[in-house]
Scaffold this motif. Structure first.
Motif, PDB file in Angstrom:
ATOM      1  N   ALA A 322      -4.062   2.242  -1.462  1.00 47.31           N
ATOM      2  CA  ALA A 322      -3.133   3.232  -2.017  1.00 47.31           C
ATOM      3  C   ALA A 322      -2.257   3.827  -0.923  1.00 47.31           C
ATOM      4  O   ALA A 322      -1.043   4.013  -1.109  1.00 47.31           O
ATOM      5  CB  ALA A 322      -3.912   4.328  -2.739  1.00 47.31           C
ATOM      6  N   ALA A 323      -2.861   4.135   0.225  1.00 43.21           N
ATOM      7  CA  ALA A 323      -2.083   4.692   1.339  1.00 43.21           C
ATOM      8  C   ALA A 323      -1.093   3.658   1.865  1.00 43.21           C
ATOM      9  O   ALA A 323       0.067   3.991   2.175  1.00 43.21           O
ATOM     10  CB  ALA A 323      -3.029   5.141   2.449  1.00 43.21           C
ATOM     11  N   SER A 324      -1.513   2.412   1.958  1.00 47.87           N
ATOM     12  CA  SER A 324      -0.640   1.348   2.453  1.00 47.87           C
ATOM     13  C   SER A 324       0.534   1.133   1.508  1.00 47.87           C
ATOM     14  O   SER A 324       1.671   0.923   1.946  1.00 47.87           O
ATOM     15  CB  SER A 324      -1.428   0.047   2.611  1.00 47.87           C
ATOM     16  N   ALA A 325       0.258   1.176   0.212  1.00 47.04           N
ATOM     17  CA  ALA A 325       1.327   1.016  -0.781  1.00 47.04           C
ATOM     18  C   ALA A 325       2.364   2.123  -0.640  1.00 47.04           C
ATOM     19  O   ALA A 325       3.577   1.874  -0.678  1.00 47.04           O
ATOM     20  CB  ALA A 325       0.731   1.009  -2.182  1.00 47.04           C
ATOM     21  N   ASP A 332       3.438  -2.505  -6.792  1.00 46.84           N
ATOM     22  CA  ASP A 332       2.652  -3.470  -7.547  1.00 46.84           C
ATOM     23  C   ASP A 332       1.204  -3.499  -7.034  1.00 46.84           C
ATOM     24  O   ASP A 332       0.981  -3.804  -5.853  1.00 46.84           O
ATOM     25  CB  ASP A 332       3.270  -4.861  -7.408  1.00 46.84           C
ATOM     26  N   PRO A 333       0.213  -3.203  -7.876  1.00 46.19           N
ATOM     27  CA  PRO A 333      -1.178  -3.173  -7.407  1.00 46.19           C
ATOM     28  C   PRO A 333      -1.716  -4.544  -7.015  1.00 46.19           C
ATOM     29  O   PRO A 333      -2.732  -4.637  -6.329  1.00 46.19           O
ATOM     30  CB  PRO A 333      -1.946  -2.617  -8.615  1.00 46.19           C
ATOM     31  N   HIS A 334      -1.029  -5.628  -7.427  1.00 52.83           N
ATOM     32  CA  HIS A 334      -1.457  -6.983  -7.074  1.00 52.83           C
ATOM     33  C   HIS A 334      -0.514  -7.625  -6.071  1.00 52.83           C
ATOM     34  O   HIS A 334      -0.591  -8.835  -5.828  1.00 52.83           O
ATOM     35  CB  HIS A 334      -1.567  -7.854  -8.315  1.00 52.83           C
ATOM     36  N   LEU A 335       0.375  -6.838  -5.458  1.00 54.18           N
ATOM     37  CA  LEU A 335       1.335  -7.327  -4.469  1.00 54.18           C
ATOM     38  C   LEU A 335       2.144  -8.524  -4.945  1.00 54.18           C
ATOM     39  O   LEU A 335       2.527  -9.404  -4.166  1.00 54.18           O
ATOM     40  CB  LEU A 335       0.603  -7.693  -3.160  1.00 54.18           C
TER      41      LEU A 335
END
Length: 338
Positions: A322-325, A332-335
């Motif tokens: 979450a922090a990286s996003a 996108d949670p699945h990159l």
């Protein structure tokens, strides 16, 4: 290397070069007889030096197209020339890639996509290590080691997702570090703004990479993706024990002599690349696995290792994700993998 050639005519002075074999992979893994990978495309970030260079050299000997991602064209050219001099017919090229500048990654990958169409594996190897203060930052204002080693690869994975998904069985191989075993993430100070100690910050940046690699595989499985994510580490790999590759690198006779006692416990960077190369090529490798050297995790043939609990903690990984996003502007949670 248009044909599935065996490098059996390698000159004596090149004995450490990889030999390609088309033998079935049911046999024991042999670092000197790698399976053919003709027709496949690999990207190695930081492939111009160290572990990345030897990973690229060994993969090039399998007949694959190997792309070296590097922000330094001169160093990349030296690496390409070295590989071509050691691997007859090597198919290698350079991609200008600066992981410390997130705004440049999409355009770099767009150019790669136009040329290749698909990517069979990416090796997340590039990274920086600072020995002394002061604390430094990337173009985006992130602490340099965390920003380059982890956030840069996190963002790069997002843009590579379509290329990796286009391959029959794409792989993301994240290169961690033995140093990450003794570190723990400070999720409230990922950027080391309150307490900056270079060696600890480096170890934590590599731990973040490894946590990302394991969490990525969990999310790939949840998304039903054909891509897998594995993690590898080189163990103890010293320049002084590494075979010379001028002008890429060449330890002096004095450095080699001083490094000899350490050879009882550690190895050169050529051998440090073995677990990484196996994680890329071995058809038996599965997502979520960790690969490293056989002897105490420091030297020797590559083998699968148990994943330390602090690297596989899903709660920690979710917070890091979450922090990286947020820090990379990714939603996108699945990159982008589907």
């Amino acid at each position: 290397m248009g044909e599935s050639v065996l490098l059996t005519s390698t000159p004596p002075e090149h004995k450490e070069s990889v030999i390609v074999s088309s033998a079935p992979q049911s046999r024991p893994w042999d670092v000197h007889r790698l399976p053919s990978a003709e027709g496949r495309n690999f990207l190695v970030t930081g492939g111009n030096a160290g572990i990345g260079y030897f990973t690229a050299e060994q993969l090039a000997a399998t007949g694959a197209l190997v792309v070296i991602g590097s922000r330094n064209p001169a160093k990349a050219d030296a690496a390409l020339a070295s590989i071509r001099s050691r691997v007859p017919g090597a198919r290698v090229r350079h991609l200008h890639l600066d992981l410390a500048d997130l705004s440049t990654l999409k355009s770099a990958v767009d150019g790669l996509a136009l040329d290749l169409g698909r990517l069979d594996a990416v090796v997340h190897n590039a990274g920086g290590a600072l020995d002394d203060p002061p604390r430094r930052e990337t173009e985006d204002g992130h602490e340099l080691m965390f920003g380059t080693n982890h956030l840069g690869h996190y963002a790069l994975t997002r843009w590579l997702a379509p290329l990796l998904s286009a391959a029959p069985a794409g792989r993301v191989v994240t290169v961690g570090s033995f140093a990450a075993r003794s570190e723990r993430l400070d999720l409230d100070d990922l950027q080391s703004t309150r307490d900056y100690r270079p060696k600890r910050t480096y170890g934590r940046s590599k731990l973040a990479q490894m946590c990302f690699g394991f969490e990525l595989d969990r999310r790939l499985r949840a998304a039903g993706s054909t891509v897998l994510s594995a993690v590898a580490h080189p163990g103890g790999a010293l320049d002084s024990l590494t075979p010379p590759r001028p002008p890429v690198g060449a330890p002096t006779p004095g450095e080699r002599l001083r490094g000899l006692p350490a050879a009882l416990m550690v190895q050169g960077k050529d051998a440090g690349a073995w677990p990484v190369v196996r994680a890329v090529l071995d058809s038996d490798v599965q997502g979520g696995q960790l690969w490293g050297p056989r002897v105490f995790g420091l030297r020797g043939q590559p083998r699968r290792e148990p994943v330390p609990a602090h690297m596989a903690d899903p709660a920690v990984a979710a917070r890091l994700w979450a922090a990286s996003a947020e820090l990379t502007g990714t939603t996108d949670p699945h990159l982008g993998f589907r």
